[in-house]
Scaffold this motif. Structure first.
Motif, PDB file in Angstrom:
ATOM      1  N   ILE A  50       0.626  -1.301  -0.116  1.00  0.00           N
ATOM      2  CA  ILE A  50       0.236  -0.067  -0.167  1.00  0.00           C
ATOM      3  C   ILE A  50       1.355   1.444  -0.405  1.00  0.00           C
ATOM      4  O   ILE A  50       0.433   2.085  -0.821  1.00  0.00           O
ATOM      5  CB  ILE A  50      -0.902   0.293   1.072  1.00  0.00           C
ATOM      6  N   ARG A  51       1.998   0.796   0.690  1.00  0.00           N
ATOM      7  CA  ARG A  51       3.210   2.890   1.056  1.00  0.00           C
ATOM      8  C   ARG A  51       3.635   3.025  -0.116  1.00  0.00           C
ATOM      9  O   ARG A  51       4.162   4.135  -0.374  1.00  0.00           O
ATOM     10  CB  ARG A  51       4.052   2.451   2.255  1.00  0.00           C
ATOM     11  N   ALA A  52       4.288   1.526  -0.938  1.00  0.00           N
ATOM     12  CA  ALA A  52       5.053   1.242  -2.197  1.00  0.00           C
ATOM     13  C   ALA A  52       3.719   1.770  -3.009  1.00  0.00           C
ATOM     14  O   ALA A  52       4.644   2.759  -4.371  1.00  0.00           O
ATOM     15  CB  ALA A  52       5.359   0.393  -2.139  1.00  0.00           C
ATOM     16  N   GLN A  53       3.249   2.005  -3.033  1.00  0.00           N
ATOM     17  CA  GLN A  53       1.932   2.678  -4.378  1.00  0.00           C
ATOM     18  C   GLN A  53       2.067   3.887  -3.919  1.00  0.00           C
ATOM     19  O   GLN A  53       2.110   4.605  -5.191  1.00  0.00           O
ATOM     20  CB  GLN A  53       0.526   1.231  -4.589  1.00  0.00           C
ATOM     21  N   GLU A  54       1.824   4.254  -2.799  1.00  0.00           N
ATOM     22  CA  GLU A  54       2.471   5.800  -2.635  1.00  0.00           C
ATOM     23  C   GLU A  54       2.988   6.094  -2.981  1.00  0.00           C
ATOM     24  O   GLU A  54       3.204   7.579  -3.920  1.00  0.00           O
ATOM     25  CB  GLU A  54       1.143   5.933  -0.696  1.00  0.00           C
ATOM     26  N   ALA A  55       4.699   5.764  -3.237  1.00  0.00           N
ATOM     27  CA  ALA A  55       5.516   6.215  -3.220  1.00  0.00           C
ATOM     28  C   ALA A  55       5.828   6.383  -5.020  1.00  0.00           C
ATOM     29  O   ALA A  55       5.669   7.322  -4.980  1.00  0.00           O
ATOM     30  CB  ALA A  55       6.767   5.199  -2.290  1.00  0.00           C
ATOM     31  N   ALA A  56       5.153   5.514  -5.438  1.00  0.00           N
ATOM     32  CA  ALA A  56       5.380   5.380  -6.690  1.00  0.00           C
ATOM     33  C   ALA A  56       4.503   6.146  -7.301  1.00  0.00           C
ATOM     34  O   ALA A  56       4.564   6.874  -8.481  1.00  0.00           O
ATOM     35  CB  ALA A  56       4.833   3.531  -7.454  1.00  0.00           C
ATOM     36  N   ASP A  57       3.675   6.161  -7.591  1.00  0.00           N
ATOM     37  CA  ASP A  57       2.467   7.461  -7.697  1.00  0.00           C
ATOM     38  C   ASP A  57       2.907   9.233  -7.828  1.00  0.00           C
ATOM     39  O   ASP A  57       3.043   9.988  -8.610  1.00  0.00           O
ATOM     40  CB  ASP A  57       0.672   7.624  -6.597  1.00  0.00           C
ATOM     41  N   ARG A  58       3.279   9.140  -6.146  1.00  0.00           N
ATOM     42  CA  ARG A  58       4.189  10.180  -5.930  1.00  0.00           C
ATOM     43  C   ARG A  58       5.450  10.709  -6.483  1.00  0.00           C
ATOM     44  O   ARG A  58       5.546  11.372  -7.086  1.00  0.00           O
ATOM     45  CB  ARG A  58       4.250  10.262  -4.740  1.00  0.00           C
ATOM     46  N   ILE A  59       6.339   9.616  -6.872  1.00  0.00           N
ATOM     47  CA  ILE A  59       6.303   9.728  -7.909  1.00  0.00           C
ATOM     48  C   ILE A  59       6.739  10.485  -9.232  1.00  0.00           C
ATOM     49  O   ILE A  59       7.821  10.797  -9.656  1.00  0.00           O
ATOM     50  CB  ILE A  59       8.534   7.989  -7.941  1.00  0.00           C
ATOM     51  N   ALA A  60       5.719   9.306  -9.512  1.00  0.00           N
ATOM     52  CA  ALA A  60       5.467   9.692 -10.951  1.00  0.00           C
ATOM     53  C   ALA A  60       4.920  10.960 -11.510  1.00  0.00           C
ATOM     54  O   ALA A  60       5.492  12.290 -12.281  1.00  0.00           O
ATOM     55  CB  ALA A  60       3.596   8.789 -11.370  1.00  0.00           C
TER      56      ALA A  60
END
Length: 339
Positions: A50-60
């Motif tokens: 869940i947190r990794a997906q949030e990080a990926a969205d933030r990075i994009a």
């Protein structure tokens, strides 16, 4: 599109200034400059994903679409050993091995899993966010991998049994306990006088059910998800091993990122790791009550008798020589004298 409505759209577009036209048209997805794969062994619903997906969205978002990270959870890309090989070869760019997994490549990485070393999270993060963690990261870097600064949490391991609760080290005597295929775990339970048996996790439930073994040890959420309370009566919060995940990147892929993008990626991943730690802490607190309601008797033994037994049996002395004086001194700098 109906000709009437098409004319209306064209008319409204012609009334817009040039910049407005660009924003009114459907956005054409531009291929990311850096498209990365991230593999892990946990289900999509786990706080790590869940947190990794949030990080990926933030990075994009922060990289304006230049960096894209695609997550492959739940061993979709193979088991831990496969993914470790892939992140080294560059087949995937990111992976989160537990310390015990990466220790097959970088032996000193297992130092956080020394038996009864940490008494609480304050000590864990003091060591792993401090000098001991920096020492391990430098060792990981020698394997052409980049480890991000903040470890993610897998939690303390606890002991369950069908025979009796474990209140002190003497309750481990002769206990038939399943442990993972890890030299450090086997060595620790032998040092405590138990009879450890290495089995793959997929075999644990039936081994407990058929009494091939009487006990097992895992973090609480795993005990809950695997329904081990159906075949165990007692749960002792021994906190005997703490383990976490290193978030690692392929060294060449990491080096290829421009500095500004490195900053964006590292900040998002490290901050997501801090949030995931809080998630796991809360999860552990709620799981205790749930396991009690399922009929597990829970007790909280102190660590003194276990540490004394491991000292007497030579466990700490042996692993001090394996990890080396420098790493051991950094561990004891946080947790006090062990060997």
């Amino acid at each position: 599109m109906h000709s009437m409505s098409r004319r209306r759209v064209l008319r409204s577009l012609s009334a817009l200034p040039a910049a407005g036209i660009a924003s009114a048209l459907p956005r054409i997805a531009r291929a990311a400059e850096f498209s990365y794969k991230y593999g892990n062994n946990l289900p999509l619903t786990h706080p790590l994903n869940i947190r990794a997906q949030e990080a990926a969205d933030r990075i994009a978002k922060e990289s304006k679409g230049r960096v894209e990270i695609k997550i492959f959870p739940n061993n979709q890309l193979g088991g831990d050993t496969d993914m470790l090989a892939q992140v080294r070869s560059g087949g995937i760019e990111f992976f989160t091995p537990s310390a015990l997994v990466i220790a097959t490549l970088v032996p000193v990485a297992a130092i956080n899993a020394v038996g009864f070393a940490f008494s609480d999270y304050q000590q864990v993060w003091g060591a792993m966010d401090g000098k001991l963690g920096a020492h391990v990261r430098a060792a990981i870097a020698k394997s052409r991998l980049y480890a991000f600064e903040k470890m993610w949490d897998n939690g303390f391991r606890q002991t369950t049994s069908s025979k009796a609760s474990v209140a002190s080290a003497k309750d481990m005597d002769g206990l038939k306990i399943r442990v993972p295929v890890s030299p450090l775990s086997i060595s620790m339970f032998k040092g405590l006088g138990a009879a450890p048996a290495s089995l793959q996790f997929s075999e644990v439930y039936s081994a407990l059910q058929t009494r091939i073994v009487d006990a097992q040890e895992n973090p609480l959420p795993i005990i809950q998800v695997a329904k081990l309370y159906e075949v165990q009566k007692f749960c002792s919060l021994t906190n005997h091993i703490w383990d976490g995940y290193w978030f690692i990147a392929n060294g060449r892929a990491w080096e290829a990122l421009p500095e500004d993008l490195k900053t964006i990626v590292a900040r998002a991943i490290n901050e997501a790791g801090l949030q995931q730690r809080e998630d796991i802490k809360k999860l552990n607190e709620s799981v205790v009550g749930d396991l009690e309601s399922k009929g597990l008797a829970i007790n909280r033994p102190g660590s003194d008798s276990f540490r004394a037994k491991l000292r007497d049996s030579g466990f700490y002395g042996e692993w001090k020589s394996r990890f080396g004086n420098e790493a051991w001194a950094l561990l004891e700098g946080t947790v006090g004298k062990l060997a």
